[in-house]
Design an enzyme around this catalytic site. Structure first.
Site, PDB file in Angstrom:
ATOM      1  N   GLU A  96      15.385  -5.962  66.271  1.00 14.68           N
ATOM      2  CA  GLU A  96      16.061  -7.028  65.520  1.00 14.68           C
ATOM      3  C   GLU A  96      16.853  -7.964  66.422  1.00 14.68           C
ATOM      4  O   GLU A  96      16.998  -9.146  66.145  1.00 14.68           O
ATOM      5  CB  GLU A  96      17.012  -6.423  64.471  1.00 14.68           C
ATOM      6  CG  GLU A  96      16.307  -5.698  63.322  1.00 14.68           C
ATOM      7  CD  GLU A  96      16.079  -4.218  63.569  1.00 14.68           C
ATOM      8  OE1 GLU A  96      16.093  -3.786  64.743  1.00 14.68           O
ATOM      9  OE2 GLU A  96      15.865  -3.491  62.581  1.00 14.68           O
ATOM     10  N   ALA A 115      11.152  -4.999  58.427  1.00 13.98           N
ATOM     11  CA  ALA A 115      11.340  -5.767  57.200  1.00 13.98           C
ATOM     12  C   ALA A 115      10.512  -7.044  57.334  1.00 13.98           C
ATOM     13  O   ALA A 115      10.221  -7.494  58.445  1.00 13.98           O
ATOM     14  CB  ALA A 115      12.817  -6.101  57.027  1.00 13.98           C
ATOM     15  N   GLY A 171      13.016  -2.166  60.384  1.00 10.21           N
ATOM     16  CA  GLY A 171      13.098  -1.440  59.116  1.00 10.21           C
ATOM     17  C   GLY A 171      12.064  -0.329  59.016  1.00 10.21           C
ATOM     18  O   GLY A 171      12.268   0.649  58.293  1.00 10.21           O
ATOM     19  N   GLU A 225      13.621   2.505  60.668  1.00  9.92           N
ATOM     20  CA  GLU A 225      14.731   2.941  59.805  1.00  9.92           C
ATOM     21  C   GLU A 225      14.216   3.696  58.578  1.00  9.92           C
ATOM     22  O   GLU A 225      14.813   4.681  58.150  1.00  9.92           O
ATOM     23  CB  GLU A 225      15.558   1.713  59.405  1.00  9.92           C
ATOM     24  CG  GLU A 225      16.277   1.115  60.614  1.00  9.92           C
ATOM     25  CD  GLU A 225      16.896  -0.251  60.322  1.00  9.92           C
ATOM     26  OE1 GLU A 225      16.131  -1.181  59.962  1.00  9.92           O
ATOM     27  OE2 GLU A 225      18.115  -0.390  60.437  1.00  9.92           O
TER      28      GLU A 225
HETATM   29  N1  CO8 Z   1       7.323  -9.336  58.999  1.00  8.92           N
HETATM   30  C1  CO8 Z   1       6.363 -10.158  58.536  1.00  8.92           C
HETATM   31  N2  CO8 Z   1       5.125 -10.218  59.070  1.00  8.92           N
HETATM   32  C2  CO8 Z   1       4.862  -9.425  60.118  1.00  8.92           C
HETATM   33  C3  CO8 Z   1       5.819  -8.549  60.655  1.00  8.92           C
HETATM   34  C4  CO8 Z   1       7.098  -8.515  60.049  1.00  8.92           C
HETATM   35  N3  CO8 Z   1       8.044  -7.684  60.456  1.00  8.92           N
HETATM   36  N4  CO8 Z   1       5.258  -7.899  61.711  1.00  8.92           N
HETATM   37  C5  CO8 Z   1       3.996  -8.347  61.818  1.00  8.92           C
HETATM   38  N5  CO8 Z   1       3.754  -9.271  60.851  1.00  8.92           N
HETATM   39  C6  CO8 Z   1       2.516 -10.007  60.626  1.00  8.92           C
HETATM   40  C7  CO8 Z   1       2.312 -11.092  61.673  1.00  8.92           C
HETATM   41  O1  CO8 Z   1       3.042 -12.240  61.353  1.00  8.92           O
HETATM   42  C8  CO8 Z   1       0.816 -11.293  61.610  1.00  8.92           C
HETATM   43  O2  CO8 Z   1       0.543 -12.079  60.473  1.00  8.92           O
HETATM   44  P1  CO8 Z   1      -0.446 -13.373  60.618  1.00  8.92           P
HETATM   45  O3  CO8 Z   1      -1.768 -12.781  61.013  1.00  8.92           O
HETATM   46  O4  CO8 Z   1      -0.421 -13.980  59.250  1.00  8.92           O
HETATM   47  O5  CO8 Z   1       0.140 -14.220  61.699  1.00  8.92           O
HETATM   48  C9  CO8 Z   1       0.289  -9.878  61.304  1.00  8.92           C
HETATM   49  O6  CO8 Z   1       1.392  -9.148  60.779  1.00  8.92           O
HETATM   50  C10 CO8 Z   1      -0.207  -9.171  62.550  1.00  8.92           C
HETATM   51  O7  CO8 Z   1       0.840  -9.197  63.513  1.00  8.92           O
HETATM   52  P2  CO8 Z   1       0.627  -9.677  65.024  1.00  8.92           P
HETATM   53  O8  CO8 Z   1      -0.454 -10.709  65.106  1.00  8.92           O
HETATM   54  O9  CO8 Z   1       1.969 -10.070  65.568  1.00  8.92           O
HETATM   55  O10 CO8 Z   1       0.109  -8.322  65.687  1.00  8.92           O
HETATM   56  P3  CO8 Z   1       0.236  -7.872  67.204  1.00  8.92           P
HETATM   57  O11 CO8 Z   1      -0.607  -6.651  67.336  1.00  8.92           O
HETATM   58  O12 CO8 Z   1      -0.023  -9.012  68.122  1.00  8.92           O
HETATM   59  O13 CO8 Z   1       1.790  -7.471  67.394  1.00  8.92           O
HETATM   60  C11 CO8 Z   1       3.875  -6.398  66.755  1.00  8.92           C
HETATM   61  C12 CO8 Z   1       2.316  -6.358  66.728  1.00  8.92           C
HETATM   62  C13 CO8 Z   1       4.352  -6.180  68.199  1.00  8.92           C
HETATM   63  C14 CO8 Z   1       4.344  -5.265  65.873  1.00  8.92           C
HETATM   64  C15 CO8 Z   1       4.373  -7.760  66.233  1.00  8.92           C
HETATM   65  O14 CO8 Z   1       3.731  -8.035  64.993  1.00  8.92           O
HETATM   66  C16 CO8 Z   1       5.852  -7.822  66.009  1.00  8.92           C
HETATM   67  O15 CO8 Z   1       6.599  -7.961  66.964  1.00  8.92           O
HETATM   68  N6  CO8 Z   1       6.301  -7.777  64.722  1.00  8.92           N
HETATM   69  C17 CO8 Z   1       7.689  -7.929  64.365  1.00  8.92           C
HETATM   70  C18 CO8 Z   1       8.491  -6.696  64.708  1.00  8.92           C
HETATM   71  C19 CO8 Z   1       9.939  -6.900  64.341  1.00  8.92           C
HETATM   72  O16 CO8 Z   1      10.622  -7.750  64.868  1.00  8.92           O
HETATM   73  N7  CO8 Z   1      10.452  -6.078  63.392  1.00  8.92           N
HETATM   74  C20 CO8 Z   1      11.807  -6.155  62.943  1.00  8.92           C
HETATM   75  C21 CO8 Z   1      11.914  -6.993  61.721  1.00  8.92           C
HETATM   76  S1  CO8 Z   1      13.587  -7.256  61.188  1.00  8.92           S
HETATM   77  C22 CO8 Z   1      13.999  -5.831  60.416  1.00  8.92           C
HETATM   78  O17 CO8 Z   1      13.233  -4.915  60.276  1.00  8.92           O
HETATM   79  C23 CO8 Z   1      15.405  -5.760  59.875  1.00  8.92           C
HETATM   80  C24 CO8 Z   1      15.552  -4.581  58.927  1.00  8.92           C
HETATM   81  C25 CO8 Z   1      16.880  -4.588  58.270  1.00  8.92           C
HETATM   82  C26 CO8 Z   1      16.917  -5.335  56.954  1.00  8.92           C
HETATM   83  C27 CO8 Z   1      18.188  -4.969  56.259  1.00  8.92           C
HETATM   84  C28 CO8 Z   1      18.589  -5.843  55.133  1.00  8.92           C
HETATM   85  C29 CO8 Z   1      19.926  -5.437  54.524  1.00  8.92           C
END
Ligand code: CO8
Length: 257
Positions: A131, A65, A108, A111
């Site tokens: 998460e 998400a 997400g 999921e």
């Molecule tokens: N949300 C927003 N932006 C994101 C997300 C995300 N989940 N993941 C990556 N991005 C963005 C980064 O911020 C970055 O943007 P910018 O260049 O502007 O800084 C761009 O995508 C590229 O990402 P990275 O530079 O981090 O790329 P890497 O190759 O270094 O890393 C990863 C890749 C390991 C995937 C890393 O991006 C990461 O850890 N992302 C987050 C993963 C995460 O924590 N996901 C869980 C999110 S919470 C969730 O899903 C809850 C769902 C339930 C909701 C239910 C509601 C009822």
């Protein structure tokens, strides 16, 4: 129809949705959710479409998400708006959906893939429920669907540590139906979807509905449900055609009626 966050195509009898927010690794925001549901509404209504494939990019199916969209929300915001409840509509579609996953399927994203009927993974796929590292927990069905798919021990391991699982472990654990080389992922998923779409439409939809019942009911009730649905299939032309074609040693011509 134009979309900002997804690309929607029809390939023969297959509906293809490609998540398309490369700048955010296909993070799932509200616009994307609305657009996915709109595309699925259209595919549901299209009698020509028999199966749907959902895919992302080589680097990410979806990295979760959208954390930037969520970070400032309050509890009343999420509760009153029933934040992300629209994903229930995605999960309850009646036509089969295949997730074709390459790269990250996190939070997400994992999921969403699990809401599909099965996952075909590229050898590059990485699944996770990270998460916990953000101070929260899965909220789109992760604690429930992952537990059903891979069992309690591994689901706890994934959800409590936030570690990622590679494609091979995911296949071994039952999260993924099969693994294909990354370069062939979308073609293989579409080929599989074409096979499903070539079958009798009512038989496919009733089969999906019956397998889904297994998550919701006891074995005895599930078997009873299955038998009732099986009986109902004798009201279709396709049952007669499928069995007649077998006996006459020819390919069936299903009319989906
Ligand atoms: N949300 C927003 N932006 C994101 C997300 C995300 N989940 N993941 C990556 N991005 C963005 C980064 O911020 C970055 O943007 P910018 O260049 O502007 O800084 C761009 O995508 C590229 O990402 P990275 O530079 O981090 O790329 P890497 O190759 O270094 O890393 C990863 C890749 C390991 C995937 C890393 O991006 C990461 O850890 N992302 C987050 C993963 C995460 O924590 N996901 C869980 C999110 S919470 C969730 O899903 C809850 C769902 C339930 C909701 C239910 C509601 C009822």
């Amino acid at each position: 129809m134009s979309y900002d966050t997804i690309i929607v195509e029809t390939r023969g009898k297959v509906g293809l949705v490609t998540l398309n927010r490369p700048q955010a690794l296909n993070a799932l925001n509200s616009t994307l959710l609305t657009e996915v549901n709109r595309a699925l509404d259209d595919f549901d209504a299209d009698r020509n479409v028999g199966c749907i494939v959902i895919t992302g990019s080589e680097k990410a199916f979806a990295a979760g998400a959208d954390i930037k969209e969520m970070s400032e929300l309050s509890y009343p915001d999420t509760y009153v708006d029933d934040f992300f409840a629209g994903w229930d509509r995605v999960a309850s579609r009646r036509k089969p959906m295949i997730a074709a996953v390459a790269g990250f399927a996190l939070g997400g994203g994992c999921e969403f893939a699990m809401m599909c009927d099965f996952i075909i993974a590229a050898d590059t796929a990485k699944f996770g429920q990270p998460e916990i590292k953000l101070g929260v927990m899965p909220g789109m069905g992760g604690t429930q669907r992952l537990t059903r798919l891979i069992g309690r021990a591994k689901a706890m391991d994934m959800c409590l540590t936030g570690r990622m699982m590679g494609a091979e472990e995911a296949e071994r654990s039952g999260l993924v139906a099969r693994i294909v080389p990354a370069a062939d992922l979308v073609a293989e998923a579409i080929k599989t979807a074409e096979t499903i779409a070539s079958m009798s439409r009512p038989a496919v939809m009733m089969t999906k509905e019956s397998v889904d019942r297994a998550d919701e009911t006891s074995l005895a009730e599930g078997v009873r449900f299955e038998r009732r649905v099986f009986h109902a299939m004798f009201g279709t032309d396709d049952q007669r055609e499928g069995m007649k074609a077998f006996i006459e040693k020819r390919a069936p011509q299903f009319k989906s009626s």
